[in-house]
Design an enzyme around this catalytic site. Structure first.
Site, PDB file in Angstrom:
ATOM      1  N   VAL A 162       3.638  -0.989   2.345  1.00 46.25           N
ATOM      2  CA  VAL A 162       4.477  -2.240   2.317  1.00 46.25           C
ATOM      3  C   VAL A 162       4.572  -2.608   1.054  1.00 46.25           C
ATOM      4  O   VAL A 162       5.846  -2.958   0.613  1.00 46.25           O
ATOM      5  CB  VAL A 162       3.804  -3.311   3.149  1.00 46.25           C
ATOM      6  CG1 VAL A 162       4.696  -4.617   3.293  1.00 46.25           C
ATOM      7  CG2 VAL A 162       3.502  -3.020   4.691  1.00 46.25           C
ATOM      8  N   ASP A 163       3.836  -2.540   0.173  1.00 49.63           N
ATOM      9  CA  ASP A 163       4.041  -2.967  -1.325  1.00 49.63           C
ATOM     10  C   ASP A 163       5.212  -1.910  -2.075  1.00 49.63           C
ATOM     11  O   ASP A 163       5.899  -2.525  -2.678  1.00 49.63           O
ATOM     12  CB  ASP A 163       2.566  -2.684  -1.950  1.00 49.63           C
ATOM     13  CG  ASP A 163       1.709  -3.940  -2.130  1.00 49.63           C
ATOM     14  OD1 ASP A 163       2.064  -5.023  -1.769  1.00 49.63           O
ATOM     15  OD2 ASP A 163       0.356  -3.647  -2.366  1.00 49.63           O
ATOM     16  N   ALA A 164       5.107  -0.693  -1.657  1.00 50.89           N
ATOM     17  CA  ALA A 164       6.085   0.233  -2.198  1.00 50.89           C
ATOM     18  C   ALA A 164       7.474  -0.072  -1.620  1.00 50.89           C
ATOM     19  O   ALA A 164       8.615  -0.228  -2.371  1.00 50.89           O
ATOM     20  CB  ALA A 164       5.493   1.690  -1.724  1.00 50.89           C
TER      21      ALA A 164
END
Length: 379
Positions: A162-164
């Site tokens: 999700v961060d990426a």
């Protein structure tokens, strides 16, 4: 000279989402100044995982250490923002606004500024002030409910996807803002929430749910509605993933394995029958493909036009011919001058090659240079 040469980006970034977006902007030729607190990005203090994050998403940036509650440092930060084209930040929700560096005040002073913020949850919601990391988004978006074995506990995906993905959304928001500015002279204010990103990544599953009315559930390997699809099969020296669930592709699979009769077997003749007898089908596939090496499987079934892939670990990925020949890993330099490899930009542009062997900065390494630059004095 990259496509974004001449674009100045100020990053108030911690961990992954904002730094990842700013890293891609730098890969495209932008100049990025990373504003860190005096102790540095929080990722610098959480061991090897954090050190890896710093390496992956801060290559080639200039780092300035500022205490934003100090009047002199605040003036420097404000000058950097007013002298920039783009601001990217993922500090605590509302933190920069409380200090007078939020999008409202900064875009009032610079209407052409492109300002992108990232937080765990959407603004205007009751959760907007909650701490939101990748794992929280995985949990509350439904990703964990789809991950793991059907009779086991929900599981997180094994990397911060999700961060990426939020980093990619940052790039999209910035490029959209720069395009609008080029057309109208006005910048944009964008907000990205990890929850929104996590939901968007599951659009196909939401679409399927709308069709079937059946709640999506985790199943482990293999897609629940098709067979064989994303199923693991053991070779003589490894594991492959195979998908051949359409009638045409299943027939091709049977022919390639030397068992054309399977395509006519009532247990496997149509997809619904294959789903009902999946265990037996996988037993036969393991027996047939277990005679071959992984390389043979990939070559033979690939030549037949089937989806077949070797399951690799990182050592194998690094040495794989498609990774090496495609130049998918960037050669960079850590804070101490030691070389390392990390995945490069996730797309290519004909005629442009991002620079290599960029060094990861020490926190505050470029403070004096940036303070003395004309950029820090704003416009």
């Amino acid at each position: 000279m990259g496509p974004l040469a001449g674009v100045k980006v100020v990053e108030f970034g911690q961990y992954i989402a904002a730094p990842a977006g700013a890293q891609t902007l730098l890969d495209l030729g932008a100049e990025v100044v990373k504003v860190e607190p005096p102790a540095g990005d929080a990722a610098r203090h959480i061991g090897s995982h954090g050190e890896g994050i710093v390496r992956a998403y801060n290559r080639g940036k200039q780092s300035i250490a500022l205490d934003l509650r100090n009047d002199n440092d605040f003036r420097v930060a404000r000058g950097l923002v007013l002298g920039a084209d783009v601001v990217v930040q993922n500090l605590r929700y509302g933190a920069l606004a409380e200090l007078g560096l939020g999008p409202g005040e900064m875009r009032a002073a610079r209407p052409d500024l492109v300002y992108v913020s990232v937080s765990g949850f959407p603004p205007g919601t009751g959760s907007r002030h909650r701490a939101g990391l990748d794992i929280a988004a995985q949990a509350e978006s439904g990703i964990m409910s789809l991950t793991g074995e059907g009779d086991g506990d929900p599981q997180r995906v094994g990397f911060p996807l999700v961060d990426a993905s939020a980093g990619s959304a940052v790039v999209q928001a910035v490029l959209t803002g720069l395009l609008q500015r080029a057309r109208t002279g006005q910048g944009t204010t964008s907000h990205i929430s990890l929850l929104n990103v996590a939901l968007a990544m599951q659009s196909a599953m939401w679409g399927e749910w709308s069709v079937t009315g059946t709640m999506p559930r985790r199943k482990g390997n293999g897609q629940a509605a098709m067979a064989p699809a994303a199923d693991l099969v053991r070779t003589s020296d490894g594991v492959v993933m195979v998908s051949a669930y359409t009638q045409i592709h299943f027939r091709k699979l049977c022919d390639a394995l030397g068992h054309p009769e399977w395509a006519c077997d009532e247990r496997f003749a149509v997809n619904q029958a294959r789903l009902a007898h999946r265990a037996e089908l996988l037993r036969l596939l393991n027996h047939a493909m277990g005679r071959w090496t992984t390389a043979d499987c990939v070559r033979r079934l690939g030549d037949a036009g089937l989806v077949i892939a070797e399951v690799r670990d990182f050592d194998q990925v690094r040495d794989a011919s498609d990774v090496v020949e495609g130049g998918l890993l960037a050669e960079e330099i850590d804070e101490n001058g030691r070389p390392f490899q990390v995945p490069g930009m996730p797309f290519s542009i004909e005629g442009y090659q991002p620079p290599a062997r960029r060094r990861v900065p020490v926190a505050g390494e470029h403070s004096a240079r940036v303070r003395e630059s004309g950029w820090a004095r704003g416009r």
